[in-house]
Design a protein around this motif. Structure first.
Motif, PDB file in Angstrom:
ATOM      1  N   ASN A  68      10.386  54.905  71.532  1.00 22.09           N
ATOM      2  CA  ASN A  68       9.869  56.134  70.936  1.00 22.09           C
ATOM      3  C   ASN A  68       9.614  55.955  69.447  1.00 22.09           C
ATOM      4  OD1 ASN A  68       9.796  57.683  73.261  1.00 22.09           O
ATOM      5  ND2 ASN A  68      11.925  58.333  73.057  1.00 22.09           N
ATOM      6  N   THR A  69      10.538  55.283  68.770  1.00 28.96           N
ATOM      7  CA  THR A  69      10.366  55.041  67.338  1.00 28.96           C
ATOM      8  C   THR A  69       9.138  54.178  67.075  1.00 28.96           C
ATOM      9  OG1 THR A  69      12.750  55.214  66.978  1.00 28.96           O
ATOM     10  CG2 THR A  69      11.459  54.105  65.281  1.00 28.96           C
ATOM     11  N   MET A  70       8.942  53.131  67.862  1.00 35.26           N
ATOM     12  CA  MET A  70       7.793  52.245  67.684  1.00 35.26           C
ATOM     13  C   MET A  70       6.467  52.959  67.901  1.00 35.26           C
ATOM     14  SD  MET A  70       8.477  49.113  66.773  1.00 35.26           S
ATOM     15  CE  MET A  70       7.084  48.157  67.381  1.00 35.26           C
ATOM     16  N   MET A  71       6.495  54.083  68.613  1.00 35.09           N
ATOM     17  CA  MET A  71       5.254  54.812  68.898  1.00 35.09           C
ATOM     18  C   MET A  71       4.919  55.849  67.839  1.00 35.09           C
ATOM     19  SD  MET A  71       3.789  53.563  71.482  1.00 35.09           S
ATOM     20  CE  MET A  71       2.575  54.865  71.723  1.00 35.09           C
ATOM     21  N   HIS A  72       5.780  56.079  66.854  1.00 32.58           N
ATOM     22  CA  HIS A  72       5.502  57.094  65.837  1.00 32.58           C
ATOM     23  C   HIS A  72       4.156  56.851  65.158  1.00 32.58           C
ATOM     24  CE1 HIS A  72       9.947  58.485  65.154  1.00 32.58           C
ATOM     25  NE2 HIS A  72       9.522  58.683  66.380  1.00 32.58           N
ATOM     26  N   ALA A  73       3.962  55.647  64.638  1.00 32.74           N
ATOM     27  CA  ALA A  73       2.738  55.352  63.900  1.00 32.74           C
ATOM     28  C   ALA A  73       1.530  55.309  64.827  1.00 32.74           C
ATOM     29  CB  ALA A  73       2.875  54.022  63.149  1.00 32.74           C
ATOM     30  N   VAL A  74       1.693  54.803  66.039  1.00 37.09           N
ATOM     31  CA  VAL A  74       0.561  54.714  66.974  1.00 37.09           C
ATOM     32  C   VAL A  74       0.061  56.104  67.334  1.00 37.09           C
ATOM     33  CG1 VAL A  74      -0.176  53.888  69.240  1.00 37.09           C
ATOM     34  CG2 VAL A  74       1.397  52.512  67.865  1.00 37.09           C
ATOM     35  N   ARG A  75       0.979  57.017  67.612  1.00 36.33           N
ATOM     36  CA  ARG A  75       0.574  58.381  67.936  1.00 36.33           C
ATOM     37  C   ARG A  75      -0.095  59.057  66.735  1.00 36.33           C
ATOM     38  NH1 ARG A  75       2.763  59.915  72.843  1.00 36.33           N
ATOM     39  NH2 ARG A  75       4.617  58.762  73.545  1.00 36.33           N
ATOM     40  N   GLY A  76       0.484  58.870  65.558  1.00 32.03           N
ATOM     41  CA  GLY A  76      -0.128  59.445  64.364  1.00 32.03           C
ATOM     42  C   GLY A  76      -1.489  58.849  64.063  1.00 32.03           C
ATOM     43  N   TYR A  77      -1.629  57.551  64.308  1.00 31.68           N
ATOM     44  CA  TYR A  77      -2.901  56.846  64.092  1.00 31.68           C
ATOM     45  C   TYR A  77      -4.016  57.467  64.920  1.00 31.68           C
ATOM     46  CZ  TYR A  77      -6.159  52.864  64.569  1.00 31.68           C
ATOM     47  OH  TYR A  77      -7.266  52.059  64.608  1.00 31.68           O
ATOM     48  N   PHE A  78      -3.771  57.686  66.206  1.00 34.75           N
ATOM     49  CA  PHE A  78      -4.798  58.277  67.059  1.00 34.75           C
ATOM     50  C   PHE A  78      -5.012  59.761  66.754  1.00 34.75           C
ATOM     51  CE2 PHE A  78      -3.871  54.572  69.821  1.00 34.75           C
ATOM     52  CZ  PHE A  78      -5.170  54.127  69.986  1.00 34.75           C
ATOM     53  N   ARG A  79      -3.939  60.432  66.370  1.00 33.52           N
ATOM     54  CA  ARG A  79      -4.069  61.853  66.053  1.00 33.52           C
ATOM     55  C   ARG A  79      -5.022  62.082  64.881  1.00 33.52           C
ATOM     56  NH1 ARG A  79       0.747  65.572  63.517  1.00 33.52           N
ATOM     57  NH2 ARG A  79      -0.367  67.564  63.468  1.00 33.52           N
ATOM     58  N   PHE A  80      -4.844  61.307  63.818  1.00 28.47           N
ATOM     59  CA  PHE A  80      -5.690  61.491  62.643  1.00 28.47           C
ATOM     60  C   PHE A  80      -7.093  60.923  62.874  1.00 28.47           C
ATOM     61  CE2 PHE A  80      -1.593  62.143  60.572  1.00 28.47           C
ATOM     62  CZ  PHE A  80      -1.888  63.248  59.795  1.00 28.47           C
ATOM     63  N   ALA A  81      -7.205  59.875  63.672  1.00 27.54           N
ATOM     64  CA  ALA A  81      -8.533  59.374  64.008  1.00 27.54           C
ATOM     65  C   ALA A  81      -9.323  60.426  64.767  1.00 27.54           C
ATOM     66  CB  ALA A  81      -8.408  58.092  64.828  1.00 27.54           C
ATOM     67  N   HIS A  82      -8.632  61.174  65.634  1.00 29.43           N
ATOM     68  CA  HIS A  82      -9.291  62.266  66.347  1.00 29.43           C
ATOM     69  C   HIS A  82      -9.678  63.388  65.389  1.00 29.43           C
ATOM     70  CE1 HIS A  82      -9.038  65.677  69.528  1.00 29.43           C
ATOM     71  NE2 HIS A  82     -10.257  65.182  69.477  1.00 29.43           N
ATOM     72  N   ILE A  83      -8.790  63.727  64.467  1.00 29.19           N
ATOM     73  CA  ILE A  83      -9.091  64.777  63.481  1.00 29.19           C
ATOM     74  C   ILE A  83     -10.280  64.377  62.616  1.00 29.19           C
ATOM     75  CG2 ILE A  83      -8.213  65.909  61.397  1.00 29.19           C
ATOM     76  CD1 ILE A  83      -5.438  65.860  62.694  1.00 29.19           C
ATOM     77  N   ASP A  84     -10.355  63.105  62.259  1.00 34.31           N
ATOM     78  CA  ASP A  84     -11.439  62.633  61.403  1.00 34.31           C
ATOM     79  C   ASP A  84     -12.739  62.412  62.160  1.00 34.31           C
ATOM     80  OD1 ASP A  84      -9.633  62.661  59.365  1.00 34.31           O
ATOM     81  OD2 ASP A  84      -9.196  60.521  59.417  1.00 34.31           O
ATOM     82  N   GLY A  85     -12.738  62.610  63.473  1.00 35.49           N
ATOM     83  CA  GLY A  85     -13.950  62.467  64.255  1.00 35.49           C
ATOM     84  C   GLY A  85     -14.312  61.039  64.620  1.00 35.49           C
ATOM     85  N   LEU A  86     -13.379  60.107  64.458  1.00 36.25           N
ATOM     86  CA  LEU A  86     -13.659  58.706  64.788  1.00 36.25           C
ATOM     87  C   LEU A  86     -13.593  58.458  66.289  1.00 36.25           C
ATOM     88  CD1 LEU A  86     -11.636  56.939  61.941  1.00 36.25           C
ATOM     89  CD2 LEU A  86     -14.076  57.472  62.006  1.00 36.25           C
ATOM     90  N   ILE A  87     -12.852  59.277  67.013  1.00 33.54           N
ATOM     91  CA  ILE A  87     -12.775  59.195  68.473  1.00 33.54           C
ATOM     92  C   ILE A  87     -12.918  60.603  69.034  1.00 33.54           C
ATOM     93  CG2 ILE A  87     -11.410  57.077  68.610  1.00 33.54           C
ATOM     94  CD1 ILE A  87      -8.897  58.734  68.802  1.00 33.54           C
ATOM     95  N   THR A  88     -13.387  60.713  70.260  1.00 37.93           N
ATOM     96  CA  THR A  88     -13.655  62.027  70.851  1.00 37.93           C
ATOM     97  C   THR A  88     -12.410  62.672  71.431  1.00 37.93           C
ATOM     98  OG1 THR A  88     -14.242  60.945  72.939  1.00 37.93           O
ATOM     99  CG2 THR A  88     -16.028  61.400  71.364  1.00 37.93           C
TER     100      THR A  88
END
Length: 596
Positions: A68-88
């Motif tokens: 779970n700890t190792m996934m903190h940054a990965v989840r945040g990475y995709f979350r902000f990429a989605h907010i920024d419109g880089l992924i649908t």
């Protein structure tokens, strides 16, 4: 640079210090797994890919909590990429953490070894030179200190034979340690006499009360007047402290190596304890346990203001339902004053009357900023936020932060420290991030950030308006002096530190070095970059090699440096070294001058 790499840089720009380093490591692991499996780390990733990665972490033997700890940054990475419109769509938002296929051993309580004054390098025993530069464990410290019982007794420390026995060290070292009576520092209940040591000759105004020195993170002590450029040639090594090793069986990371110095006392985190020692003598004043169960809630921050020691405790064992605490102690006695239960205080800043910190309810939910009363721990106000953009700082009684507007655009805002009222807003790009501000004692007030192009900009903290934008400066802001801003410059092959004018952002000088500096301390016209840098004259950029600290910092790779009332304190892992202008004790040798 690929789209995935740009998204990673944009995500990591929101964080600093240990959080930045941890998240960068977690993203490197994700990128490496994607490369090994022929995947782009961002584009085309589906939920199944994320769950396969989670399964691979379990296959490596990680506990569920560590996965779970190792996934903190990965989840945040995709979350902000989605907010920024880089992924649908966000592929990680619904990915579940599969249970590890490896059985988990029950955790047991491990007492942490006591700590105390580190002996001078020249008095550590016949085989200290061969292991000194690499050895950091308590066993090595015991081996170095063999034959030096009198030195420990003069430090005001007492042995703790039974506590040492419980750690089951090798028999030879065990016998030596028992015979020589080597460990420990007094606890809060046994240090009442030591706590009465006089500190009247110290000036509170020249203290270093928290990481970054002040609530703005300026790393500048304007009250220091002793350690001037001309005086550093007389700087000598005085003494050192060693923090307790953190038990590797714990799932959570160890506490930061930061120390603070207030009114002649040094406070530091040591495994599951916070300790206080008198700087001038090394005498231990008190030692208080942070949490009843070691390793469950590791410390993440430390500050001392208004006679109170504040420590933040976080939780790395649960990603979806985390818990955390702020704990206050009496600065003179170590007595526990209050405890504020909240979700993790990942970062906090402290004044004499208030404490501001960030909390989070997990990757699924809304983070926010909370301000509480420093005397009682009572909540004053809180404000939820959708996103963050930089470390938590306070400049001119304003907390700068970010949020999402109604149209989904990122908005920077300033909140009044007293009430949480929004005093200004401005629309910014997703790459925008606040960095530092100037301290409370400065005449002018400036807030520094990176704009959409990565360039350093100066803002008015009370209005949010841009004062100036640097022409080509895209480095990290390391510290804010009275008239100069100190930033990283150069490149990976030729790292350097530069000084910019606070008036217009113009570059004043550039000084090359061996490594890119990650932190600085500024005081009395001197800049102390770390790691592996000698002191630098703030006005000219000239290097000052003629000091014991210069040799020590260069050899020991200092993590942080603080300057308080004529004392220069350097942390390097578990080692804390103190330098001053008075002559050292007989037979001492500065750390950087040890024989190898």
């Amino acid at each position: 640079m690929s789209t995935a790499q740009l998204a990673a840089v944009s995500f990591l720009a929101r964080y600093a210090g240990r959080t930045h380093a941890l998240y960068a490591f977690q993203l490197r692991e994700w990128f490496a797994w994607c490369e090994a499996n022929g995947l782009d780390p961002l584009t085309g990733i589906q939920r199944a890919h994320v769950e396969l990665y989670i399964r691979s972490l379990g296959d490596r033997g990680l506990r569920d909590s560590s996965v779970n700890t190792m996934m903190h940054a990965v989840r945040g990475y995709f979350r902000f990429a989605h907010i920024d419109g880089l992924i649908t769509a966000d592929p990680a938002v619904t990915a579940t953490s599969a249970a590890s296929p490896h059985p988990q051993e029950p955790r047991t309580k491990h007492d942490q070894p006591r700590t105390g004054v580190r002996l001078h390098p020249s008095r550590r025993g016949p085989f200290s030179a061969a292991v000194d530069s690499k050895c950091r464990s308590t066993i090595c410290e015991l081996a170095r200190n063999a034959g030096s019982r009198s030195s420990m007794e003069r430090s005001g420390l007492r042995s703790s034979r039974s506590r040492f026995m419980r750690h089951r060290y090798p028999p030879l070292l065990l016998v030596a340690a028992v015979l020589l009576g080597l460990l420990s520092a007094p606890t809060a209940s046994t240090a009442s006499t030591a706590s009465t040591a006089s500190t009247a000759s110290w000036n509170s105004a020249s203290s270093w009360p928290m990481a970054g020195h002040d609530a703005a993170g300026s790393n500048f002590n304007p009250a220091e007047s002793t350690l001037t450029p001309g005086a550093l040639s007389r700087l000598t090594y005085e003494r050192g402290f060693v923090t307790a090793p953190y038990n590797p069986a714990f799932d959570c990371p160890p506490p930061p190596s930061d120390a603070v110095a207030v009114d002649g006392v040094i406070y530091y985190l040591s495994a599951d304890y916070v300790e206080a020692h008198q700087i001038s003598t090394g005498v231990a004043l008190w030692r208080s346990q942070l949490w009843p169960r070691p390793g469950e809630h590791p410390a993440t921050g430390l500050a001392v203001k208004g006679g109170r020691v504040l420590v933040s405790l976080s939780d790395c064992l649960s990603n979806s339902d985390p818990t955390g605490f702020l704990v206050a102690f009496d600065a003179r006695t170590g007595t526990r004053l209050w405890q504020n239960a909240d979700v993790p205080a990942d970062t906090f800043t402290m004044s004499a009357s208030t404490v501001a910190y960030r909390h989070s309810t997990g990757v699924c939910c809304t983070p926010g900023v909370v301000v509480i009363d420093a005397a009682s721990g009572r909540e004053e106000w809180r404000a939820d936020e959708t996103v963050t953009c930089g470390p938590l700082i306070v400049v001119a009684e304003v907390i700068p932060d970010c949020d999402l507007g109604a149209n989904g655009r990122l908005i920077a805002k300033g909140m009044a420290l007293s009430s949480g009222r929004i005093v200004w807003t401005r629309t910014v790009d997703s790459r925008f991030a606040f960095t530092r501000g100037d301290g409370d004692t400065h005449a002018g007030k400036d807030l520094y950030a990176r704009d959409y192009s990565g360039r350093i900009i100066a803002l008015n903290p009370t209005t949010g308006r841009t004062k100036w934008r640097a022409a080509n400066e895209t480095g990290d802001v390391l510290g804010v002096g009275a008239a100069r801003l100190f930033v990283t410059c150069g490149n990976a092959e030729a790292p350097a530190i530069c000084a910019l004018s606070r008036a217009d952002g113009r570059r004043l000088w550039e000084t090359p070095g061996v490594t890119a500096p990650t932190a600085v301390a500024i005081a009395a016209g001197v800049v102390y970059p770390s790691p592996k840098w000698p002191p630098v004259v703030a006005e000219t950029g000239d290097l000052l090699w003629e000091s014991a600290y210069a040799a020590s910092a260069y050899a020991a790779s200092a993590d942080n440096v603080i300057v308080a009332r004529g004392k220069l304190i350097m942390t390097a892992g578990r080692i804390i070294d103190v330098f001053g202008l008075q002559p050292p004790s007989r037979g001492t040798v500065p750390l950087g001058h040890q024989a190898t």
